[in-house]
Write a protein that holds these residues in place. Structure first.
Motif, PDB file in Angstrom:
ATOM      1  N   GLN A 153       0.845  -1.182   0.000  1.00 28.66           N
ATOM      2  CA  GLN A 153       0.000   0.000   0.000  1.00 28.66           C
ATOM      3  C   GLN A 153       0.891   1.247   0.000  1.00 28.66           C
ATOM      4  OE1 GLN A 153      -3.257   0.100  -0.194  1.00 28.66           O
ATOM      5  NE2 GLN A 153      -3.531   2.307   0.043  1.00 28.66           N
ATOM      6  N   VAL A 154       0.628   2.111  -0.961  1.00 32.78           N
ATOM      7  CA  VAL A 154       1.402   3.340  -1.063  1.00 32.78           C
ATOM      8  C   VAL A 154       1.010   4.293   0.050  1.00 32.78           C
ATOM      9  CG1 VAL A 154       1.901   5.350  -2.495  1.00 32.78           C
ATOM     10  CG2 VAL A 154       1.629   3.106  -3.559  1.00 32.78           C
ATOM     11  N   GLY A 204       6.888   0.575 -10.674  1.00 30.75           N
ATOM     12  CA  GLY A 204       6.002   0.937 -11.773  1.00 30.75           C
ATOM     13  C   GLY A 204       6.228   2.359 -12.212  1.00 30.75           C
ATOM     14  N   ASP A 205       5.533   2.745 -13.255  1.00 28.61           N
ATOM     15  CA  ASP A 205       5.596   4.110 -13.768  1.00 28.61           C
ATOM     16  C   ASP A 205       4.506   4.937 -13.092  1.00 28.61           C
ATOM     17  OD1 ASP A 205       6.379   2.907 -17.061  1.00 28.61           O
ATOM     18  OD2 ASP A 205       7.718   3.635 -15.493  1.00 28.61           O
ATOM     19  N   TYR A 206       4.968   5.893 -12.307  1.00 30.24           N
ATOM     20  CA  TYR A 206       4.043   6.706 -11.537  1.00 30.24           C
ATOM     21  C   TYR A 206       3.945   8.113 -12.084  1.00 30.24           C
ATOM     22  CZ  TYR A 206       3.903   3.144  -7.897  1.00 30.24           C
ATOM     23  OH  TYR A 206       3.702   1.982  -7.203  1.00 30.24           O
ATOM     24  N   CYS A 207       2.760   8.633 -12.029  1.00 29.06           N
ATOM     25  CA  CYS A 207       2.533  10.043 -12.243  1.00 29.06           C
ATOM     26  C   CYS A 207       2.298  10.683 -10.882  1.00 29.06           C
ATOM     27  CB  CYS A 207       1.326  10.273 -13.150  1.00 29.06           C
ATOM     28  SG  CYS A 207       1.628   9.848 -14.876  1.00 29.06           S
ATOM     29  N   GLY A 221       4.897  13.897 -14.947  1.00 27.24           N
ATOM     30  CA  GLY A 221       4.726  12.612 -15.600  1.00 27.24           C
ATOM     31  C   GLY A 221       5.914  11.701 -15.343  1.00 27.24           C
ATOM     32  N   ASN A 222       5.759  10.411 -15.646  1.00 29.74           N
ATOM     33  CA  ASN A 222       6.850   9.468 -15.415  1.00 29.74           C
ATOM     34  C   ASN A 222       8.029   9.722 -16.335  1.00 29.74           C
ATOM     35  OD1 ASN A 222       5.218   8.537 -17.586  1.00 29.74           O
ATOM     36  ND2 ASN A 222       6.224   6.565 -17.479  1.00 29.74           N
ATOM     37  N   ASP A 223       7.789  10.472 -17.407  1.00 26.68           N
ATOM     38  CA  ASP A 223       8.886  10.809 -18.311  1.00 26.68           C
ATOM     39  C   ASP A 223       9.517  12.164 -17.980  1.00 26.68           C
ATOM     40  OD1 ASP A 223       6.850  12.034 -21.130  1.00 26.68           O
ATOM     41  OD2 ASP A 223       6.830  12.481 -18.988  1.00 26.68           O
ATOM     42  N   TYR A 268      -1.867  21.815   1.223  1.00 25.08           N
ATOM     43  CA  TYR A 268      -1.253  21.232   0.041  1.00 25.08           C
ATOM     44  C   TYR A 268      -1.122  19.719   0.222  1.00 25.08           C
ATOM     45  CZ  TYR A 268      -0.252  25.780  -1.931  1.00 25.08           C
ATOM     46  OH  TYR A 268      -0.374  27.039  -2.480  1.00 25.08           O
ATOM     47  N   TYR A 269      -1.525  18.999  -0.813  1.00 25.29           N
ATOM     48  CA  TYR A 269      -1.503  17.548  -0.803  1.00 25.29           C
ATOM     49  C   TYR A 269      -0.656  17.034  -1.957  1.00 25.29           C
ATOM     50  CZ  TYR A 269      -5.788  18.076   2.006  1.00 25.29           C
ATOM     51  OH  TYR A 269      -6.704  18.425   2.955  1.00 25.29           O
ATOM     52  N   CYS A 270       0.118  15.992  -1.703  1.00 23.82           N
ATOM     53  CA  CYS A 270       0.753  15.293  -2.816  1.00 23.82           C
ATOM     54  C   CYS A 270      -0.097  14.078  -3.173  1.00 23.82           C
ATOM     55  CB  CYS A 270       2.176  14.894  -2.486  1.00 23.82           C
ATOM     56  SG  CYS A 270       2.370  13.763  -1.106  1.00 23.82           S
ATOM     57  N   ALA A 271      -0.008  13.690  -4.410  1.00 21.28           N
ATOM     58  CA  ALA A 271      -0.765  12.553  -4.915  1.00 21.28           C
ATOM     59  C   ALA A 271       0.105  11.754  -5.885  1.00 21.28           C
ATOM     60  CB  ALA A 271      -2.033  13.024  -5.616  1.00 21.28           C
ATOM     61  N   GLN A 272      -0.182  10.472  -5.965  1.00 27.20           N
ATOM     62  CA  GLN A 272       0.632   9.593  -6.809  1.00 27.20           C
ATOM     63  C   GLN A 272      -0.225   8.416  -7.261  1.00 27.20           C
ATOM     64  OE1 GLN A 272       4.672   8.592  -5.423  1.00 27.20           O
ATOM     65  NE2 GLN A 272       4.191   6.432  -5.747  1.00 27.20           N
ATOM     66  N   ASP A 273       0.022   7.954  -8.477  1.00 28.68           N
ATOM     67  CA  ASP A 273      -0.651   6.749  -8.956  1.00 28.68           C
ATOM     68  C   ASP A 273       0.053   6.267 -10.205  1.00 28.68           C
ATOM     69  OD1 ASP A 273      -4.116   5.959  -8.489  1.00 28.68           O
ATOM     70  OD2 ASP A 273      -2.545   4.672  -9.327  1.00 28.68           O
ATOM     71  N   PHE A 274      -0.235   5.026 -10.581  1.00 25.23           N
ATOM     72  CA  PHE A 274       0.264   4.522 -11.844  1.00 25.23           C
ATOM     73  C   PHE A 274      -0.296   5.388 -12.969  1.00 25.23           C
ATOM     74  CE2 PHE A 274       2.453   0.902 -10.394  1.00 25.23           C
ATOM     75  CZ  PHE A 274       1.724   0.334  -9.373  1.00 25.23           C
ATOM     76  N   CYS A 275       0.574   5.766 -13.895  1.00 24.30           N
ATOM     77  CA  CYS A 275       0.120   6.596 -15.016  1.00 24.30           C
ATOM     78  C   CYS A 275      -0.952   5.870 -15.822  1.00 24.30           C
ATOM     79  CB  CYS A 275       1.303   6.968 -15.904  1.00 24.30           C
ATOM     80  SG  CYS A 275       2.557   7.950 -15.075  1.00 24.30           S
ATOM     81  N   SER A 276      -0.839   4.554 -15.925  1.00 26.38           N
ATOM     82  CA  SER A 276      -1.841   3.790 -16.667  1.00 26.38           C
ATOM     83  C   SER A 276      -3.208   3.875 -15.993  1.00 26.38           C
ATOM     84  CB  SER A 276      -1.404   2.329 -16.787  1.00 26.38           C
ATOM     85  OG  SER A 276      -1.179   1.773 -15.505  1.00 26.38           O
ATOM     86  N   HIS A 277      -3.230   3.866 -14.668  1.00 19.86           N
ATOM     87  CA  HIS A 277      -4.500   4.010 -13.939  1.00 19.86           C
ATOM     88  C   HIS A 277      -5.103   5.392 -14.192  1.00 19.86           C
ATOM     89  CE1 HIS A 277      -7.436   3.718 -10.662  1.00 19.86           C
ATOM     90  NE2 HIS A 277      -7.090   4.962 -10.384  1.00 19.86           N
TER      91      HIS A 277
END
Length: 122
Positions: free
Chosen positions: A1-2, A30-33, A52-54, A93-102
């Motif tokens: 769990q992140v 994984g690739d995260y945004c 972005g992940n790139d 202020y909040y940070c957020a993260q998830d798989f870019c594909s999601h």
């Protein structure tokens, strides 16, 4: 769990600077945004900066040329450098993260930090 944990918020006078940090843990490979959002009581949460992940970045018009989103390439830390702060930047202020594909499929981040308060006085 992140799990995401922000730090670096505080009180500053107009024109000042702050740097927010977001430490991530428990995430699988994984690739995260990643992104920073902010929210003022009684208003909707607003996207401030996106990474972005790139490495591509996008900013809200209200913070463009004042805020910079970046990441540490050796540690799981996301930063938001905030310069020339204005009273209108006062928010949690909040940070957020998830798989870019999601995100591309669902358009919403699943993983959020608890938030850090930024207060800018005039």
């Amino acid at each position: 769990q992140v799990q995401l944990a922000e730090s670096g918020g505080g009180s500053v006078q107009s024109g000042g600077s702050l740097r927010l940090s977001c430490l991530a843990s428990g995430y699988p490979y994984g690739d995260y945004c990643k992104a920073w959002f902010r929210q003022v009581a009684g208003k909707e949460r607003e996207g401030v900066a996106f990474l972005g992940n790139d490495g591509t970045t996008t900013y809200a018009a209200s913070v463009k040329d004042r805020f910079t989103i970046s990441r540490d390439n050796t540690k799981p830390i996301l930063y938001l450098e905030m310069n020339r702060l204005e009273p209108e930047d006062t928010a949690i202020y909040y940070c957020a993260q998830d798989f870019c594909s999601h995100l591309s499929r669902h358009g919403q981040y699943r993983y959020w930090g608890q938030g850090t308060q930024v207060t800018v006085s005039s």
